[in-house]
Design a protein around this motif. Structure first.
Motif, mmCIF file in Angstrom:
data_model
loop_
_atom_site.group_PDB
_atom_site.id
_atom_site.type_symbol
_atom_site.label_atom_id
_atom_site.label_comp_id
_atom_site.label_asym_id
_atom_site.label_seq_id
_atom_site.Cartn_x
_atom_site.Cartn_y
_atom_site.Cartn_z
ATOM 1 N N SER A 95 -14.296 2.783 11.007
ATOM 2 C CA SER A 95 -14.867 4.128 10.927
ATOM 3 C C SER A 95 -14.151 4.981 9.889
ATOM 4 C CB SER A 95 -14.798 4.797 12.303
ATOM 5 O OG SER A 95 -13.449 4.904 12.722
ATOM 6 N N TYR A 96 -13.093 4.451 9.295
ATOM 7 C CA TYR A 96 -12.339 5.183 8.279
ATOM 8 C C TYR A 96 -12.910 4.899 6.887
ATOM 9 C CZ TYR A 96 -9.009 5.702 12.091
ATOM 10 O OH TYR A 96 -8.424 5.993 13.295
ATOM 11 N N PRO A 97 -12.670 5.792 5.928
ATOM 12 C CA PRO A 97 -13.177 5.559 4.572
ATOM 13 C C PRO A 97 -12.471 4.396 3.883
ATOM 14 C CG PRO A 97 -11.841 7.558 4.635
ATOM 15 C CD PRO A 97 -11.965 7.067 6.055
ATOM 16 N N ASP A 98 -13.163 3.816 2.894
ATOM 17 C CA ASP A 98 -12.556 2.754 2.087
ATOM 18 C C ASP A 98 -11.327 3.299 1.361
ATOM 19 O OD1 ASP A 98 -14.548 1.054 2.921
ATOM 20 O OD2 ASP A 98 -15.683 1.160 1.052
ATOM 21 N N LEU A 99 -10.467 2.373 0.936
ATOM 22 C CA LEU A 99 -9.190 2.737 0.314
ATOM 23 C C LEU A 99 -9.180 2.433 -1.180
ATOM 24 C CD1 LEU A 99 -6.966 1.170 3.098
ATOM 25 C CD2 LEU A 99 -7.183 3.620 2.614
ATOM 26 N N PRO A 100 -8.495 3.267 -1.960
ATOM 27 C CA PRO A 100 -8.317 2.942 -3.380
ATOM 28 C C PRO A 100 -7.355 1.767 -3.515
ATOM 29 C CG PRO A 100 -7.089 4.929 -2.833
ATOM 30 C CD PRO A 100 -7.878 4.539 -1.600
ATOM 31 N N ALA A 101 -7.588 0.941 -4.508
ATOM 32 C CA ALA A 101 -6.747 -0.236 -4.745
ATOM 33 C C ALA A 101 -5.281 0.165 -4.930
ATOM 34 C CB ALA A 101 -7.234 -0.982 -5.977
ATOM 35 N N GLU A 102 -4.394 -0.672 -4.434
ATOM 36 C CA GLU A 102 -2.955 -0.517 -4.641
ATOM 37 C C GLU A 102 -2.435 -1.866 -5.149
ATOM 38 O OE1 GLU A 102 -1.337 2.699 -1.501
ATOM 39 O OE2 GLU A 102 -2.214 0.951 -0.522
ATOM 40 N N PHE A 103 -2.828 -2.215 -6.361
ATOM 41 C CA PHE A 103 -2.448 -3.495 -6.946
ATOM 42 C C PHE A 103 -0.974 -3.475 -7.331
ATOM 43 C CE2 PHE A 103 -7.072 -3.920 -8.599
ATOM 44 C CZ PHE A 103 -7.499 -4.245 -7.319
ATOM 45 N N SER A 104 -0.346 -4.651 -7.289
ATOM 46 C CA SER A 104 1.075 -4.775 -7.617
ATOM 47 C C SER A 104 1.285 -6.085 -8.368
ATOM 48 C CB SER A 104 1.906 -4.770 -6.332
ATOM 49 O OG SER A 104 1.637 -5.938 -5.565
ATOM 50 N N SER A 105 2.530 -6.377 -8.665
ATOM 51 C CA SER A 105 2.852 -7.640 -9.329
ATOM 52 C C SER A 105 3.182 -8.741 -8.327
ATOM 53 C CB SER A 105 4.016 -7.446 -10.314
ATOM 54 O OG SER A 105 5.160 -6.987 -9.624
ATOM 55 N N GLU A 106 3.046 -8.449 -7.029
ATOM 56 C CA GLU A 106 3.285 -9.463 -5.988
ATOM 57 C C GLU A 106 2.251 -10.576 -6.142
ATOM 58 O OE1 GLU A 106 5.538 -10.908 -2.809
ATOM 59 O OE2 GLU A 106 5.871 -9.013 -3.824
ATOM 60 N N SER A 107 2.710 -11.809 -6.110
ATOM 61 C CA SER A 107 1.848 -12.969 -6.328
ATOM 62 C C SER A 107 1.264 -13.490 -5.011
ATOM 63 C CB SER A 107 2.662 -14.072 -7.006
ATOM 64 O OG SER A 107 1.846 -15.170 -7.302
ATOM 65 N N PHE A 108 0.020 -13.967 -5.082
ATOM 66 C CA PHE A 108 -0.639 -14.543 -3.908
ATOM 67 C C PHE A 108 -0.155 -15.976 -3.700
ATOM 68 C CE2 PHE A 108 -3.279 -10.871 -4.413
ATOM 69 C CZ PHE A 108 -3.631 -10.548 -3.120
ATOM 70 N N GLN A 109 0.810 -16.112 -2.797
ATOM 71 C CA GLN A 109 1.441 -17.381 -2.430
ATOM 72 C C GLN A 109 1.147 -17.669 -0.960
ATOM 73 O OE1 GLN A 109 3.126 -19.384 -4.616
ATOM 74 N NE2 GLN A 109 2.440 -17.918 -6.168
ATOM 75 N N PRO A 110 1.444 -18.866 -0.466
ATOM 76 C CA PRO A 110 1.230 -19.151 0.953
ATOM 77 C C PRO A 110 1.918 -18.101 1.839
ATOM 78 C CG PRO A 110 1.738 -21.171 -0.205
ATOM 79 C CD PRO A 110 1.951 -20.036 -1.190
ATOM 80 N N GLY A 111 1.173 -17.597 2.821
ATOM 81 C CA GLY A 111 1.704 -16.600 3.740
ATOM 82 C C GLY A 111 1.517 -15.163 3.302
#
Length: 183
Positions: A95-111
């Motif tokens: 029921s809450y509004p969508d969020l603006p992106a908060e992109f970072s340099s964190e890599s998509f790794q297992p977990g």
């Protein structure tokens, strides 16, 4: 509903010490998964997950899209409740509004835990996914919100989807409960 605004990109990576949630998974996978949230790189997304967990909104929500060698997606508090119409799972938010992106340099790794979204980078709401394997093609394009600190064996046992685009056919695994451990 989408919140406008520029897509933010930071050079930061996830720091230890953020709030933690415990997800109790039931189904083919059974047991607790502890996720440390990355408050320093995704404060609005972390606040949303903590709020929804505190309200009990995630309790009973299924893992509706699970792709072997990629990720397990859950968190549709609108259409993803166990016993609901699973054909709609993955299309809703909260029921809450969508969020603006908060992109970072964190890599998509297992977990690593990322926020699911539509084509619009500023459309994340309540849904999130947990990585099984590295996915560098997501780096810098999806918000990293946390990482699994215990229970990766449970994550790896989540029932895989065999339907279109990883849709789970039959009885999906479910987040029986999601609670905030620390804030």
């Amino acid at each position: 509903m989408t919140v406008g605004g520029a897509t933010a990109q930071t050079a930061e990576t996830c720091e230890a010490g953020g709030p933690q949630i415990e997800v109790t998974v039931a189904g083919e996978a059974n047991g607790p998964v502890v996720i440390e949230l990355c408050e320093n790189i995704a404060p609005q997304h972390v606040e949303r997950i903590v709020t929804l967990a505190g309200e009990g909104a995630y309790d009973g929500v299924v893992f509706h899209r699970v792709i072997d060698g990629f990720m397990a997606q859950t968190g549709d508090v609108e259409h993803g409740k166990m016993g609901g119409d699973m054909r709609m799972a993955g299309t809703g938010g909260s029921s809450y509004p969508d969020l603006p992106a908060e992109f970072s340099s964190e890599s998509f790794q297992p977990g690593v835990v990322g926020m699911a979204r539509s084509q619009d980078p500023n459309s994340a709401n309540s849904q999130f996914f947990i990585m099984f394997d590295p996915a560098p093609h997501l780096d810098g394009s999806y918000t990293v919100v946390g990482r699994v600190t215990s229970g990766m064996d449970v994550v790896n046992a989540i029932k895989r989807g065999t339907g279109r685009n990883g849709e789970v056919v039959g009885q999906p695994d479910v987040m029986e409960s999601v609670r905030v451990l620390s804030n």
